[in-house]
Design an enzyme around this catalytic site. Structure first.
Site, PDB file in Angstrom:
ATOM      1  N   THR A 133       0.849  -1.204   0.000  1.00 41.06           N
ATOM      2  CA  THR A 133       0.000   0.000   0.000  1.00 41.06           C
ATOM      3  C   THR A 133       0.880   1.247   0.000  1.00 41.06           C
ATOM      4  OG1 THR A 133      -1.732  -1.113   1.261  1.00 41.06           O
ATOM      5  CG2 THR A 133      -1.827   1.286   1.247  1.00 41.06           C
ATOM      6  N   VAL A 155     -12.328  -5.998   0.769  1.00 40.88           N
ATOM      7  CA  VAL A 155     -11.999  -4.570   0.804  1.00 40.88           C
ATOM      8  C   VAL A 155     -11.184  -4.310   2.060  1.00 40.88           C
ATOM      9  CG1 VAL A 155     -12.918  -2.230   0.943  1.00 40.88           C
ATOM     10  CG2 VAL A 155     -14.111  -3.942  -0.431  1.00 40.88           C
ATOM     11  N   GLY A 156     -10.060  -3.619   1.900  1.00 42.82           N
ATOM     12  CA  GLY A 156      -9.213  -3.302   3.050  1.00 42.82           C
ATOM     13  C   GLY A 156      -9.541  -1.938   3.633  1.00 42.82           C
ATOM     14  N   ASP A 157      -8.597  -1.405   4.392  1.00 43.38           N
ATOM     15  CA  ASP A 157      -8.795  -0.112   5.064  1.00 43.38           C
ATOM     16  C   ASP A 157      -8.570   1.068   4.134  1.00 43.38           C
ATOM     17  OD1 ASP A 157      -6.066  -0.895   4.937  1.00 43.38           O
ATOM     18  OD2 ASP A 157      -5.552   0.617   6.430  1.00 43.38           O
ATOM     19  N   THR A 176      -0.731   1.662   6.341  1.00 46.78           N
ATOM     20  CA  THR A 176      -0.428   0.500   5.503  1.00 46.78           C
ATOM     21  C   THR A 176      -0.408  -0.708   6.438  1.00 46.78           C
ATOM     22  OG1 THR A 176       1.962   0.761   5.792  1.00 46.78           O
ATOM     23  CG2 THR A 176       0.990   1.841   3.896  1.00 46.78           C
TER      24      THR A 176
END
Ligand code: GLY
Length: 325
Positions: A168, A197-199, A219
């Site tokens: 990221t 889906v991530g942050d 990250t």
């Protein structure tokens, strides 16, 4: 004027600083910097040539936040468009009544605004790595026979072991007017479950900016930042009057309260409205970069280490170098 970024932002920080020196806004600089990371074929966790999901499909997440207005835009699980940060910016700028578009809707919007679309998002080299890693890490799958009925649950737990997946990019910028913008872009975890889906596209989890207090971007294992609202958490500690270092430590320590079988590594960068900045990490030796307008080139700085014991499928994980992942 100041830019801070995750270390993989080095390919974009000069362009971002040029934007600022030419009178551009923090938003313009964040977009310019991140686009170069998204286009970098050597970067395996962002944009073109990032590591794909377990089915070999590249799904991108990104968000951008304007600290002056608290406007933001985000895209998630978007395929085929390398410059996810620019599509996220357009979600913010086009005055849609929405903040985040995902999947086919994000791709439809990207087509509608004529965002750059690439026929191939993965090099042959990355396709070969995907194949090799899946055969090595997930003997549960017949890689040549993946379809809609293939059971992926157990295979994903093996393949996404946090010692092997990370990435990221973060950019946070203060421009000549004192306006702050933060941006995040990622291809997410390598070999993730399709649709994960991530942050990074979630405002408050992986990204938050507020001119009145400061900004934070993350990250690492996005699921943790989502559960702890890490980016907003840090800014809320600034708002409560803590100095940036203490706010960073508190936001990182909040992650220690997370229970469960899946705990990995986390990193953040953050600054306050005066331009004091920090980087924090659960992985000793990790760095971030920064550049003031007066500096000829960016500098790299070691992040402060905050220990959060990692767990994976119920077991504690220790790296070969003695640090947790
Ligand atoms: N932090 C990026 C992700 O978890 O997708």
């Amino acid at each position: 004027m100041l830019i801070i970024a995750s270390a993989n932002g080095a390919v974009g920080i000069d362009a971002a600083m040029r934007v600022l020196k030419n009178g551009g806004s923090a938003i313009d600089a964040v977009e310019a910097g991140i686009r170069l990371v998204e286009a970098n074929p050597a970067e395996r966790s962002v944009g073109y040539n990032g590591y794909p999901n377990i089915l070999g499909q590249l799904e991108l997440d990104a968000s951008i936040m304007d600290g002056k207005t608290l406007n933001s835009g985000a895209v998630a699980i978007m395929r085929g468009f390398p410059y996810a940060i620019s599509v996220a910016r357009q979600v913010m700028d086009r005055k849609l009544p929405h903040v985040m578009l995902a999947g086919e809707g994000a791709e439809r919007f990207a087509r509608e605004i004529d965002a750059e679309q690439w026929a191939s998002m993965l090099s042959e080299e990355v396709k070969a790595i995907w194949r090799e890693r899946l055969i090595e890490n997930s003997a549960l799958l017949d890689i040549d026979d993946l379809d809609d009925d293939t059971a992926l649950l157990d295979a994903v737990v093996l393949a996404t072991d946090p010692e092997r997946v990370a990435g990221t990019v973060n950019f946070i910028v203060i421009d000549g007017n004192g306006d702050i913008c933060s941006g995040v872009s990622t291809s997410g975890w390598a070999w993730k479950y399709p649709g994960r889906v991530g942050d990074s596209p979630i405002i408050g989890a992986g990204n938050y900016a507020d001119n009145r207090h400061g900004a934070c971007a993350c990250t690492g294992m996005g699921e943790m930042a989502i559960r702890a609202c890490t980016a907003y958490g840090l800014v809320s500690y600034l708002r409560a009057g803590l100095p940036i270092g203490a706010a960073g430590h508190k936001a990182m320590r909040d992650l220690r309260d997370l229970d469960g079988d899946f705990i990995g590594g986390m990193n953040l960068i953050a600054l306050d409205r005066e331009g004091n900045h920090v980087g924090m990490t659960t992985r000793a030796g990790s760095t971030y970069i920064y550049q003031h307008a007066e500096m000829d080139a960016h500098r790299e700085k070691e992040r402060e280490f905050v220990e959060i014991p990692a767990r994976w499928a119920g077991e504690e994980r220790l790296r070969d170098d003695g640090s947790y992942c």
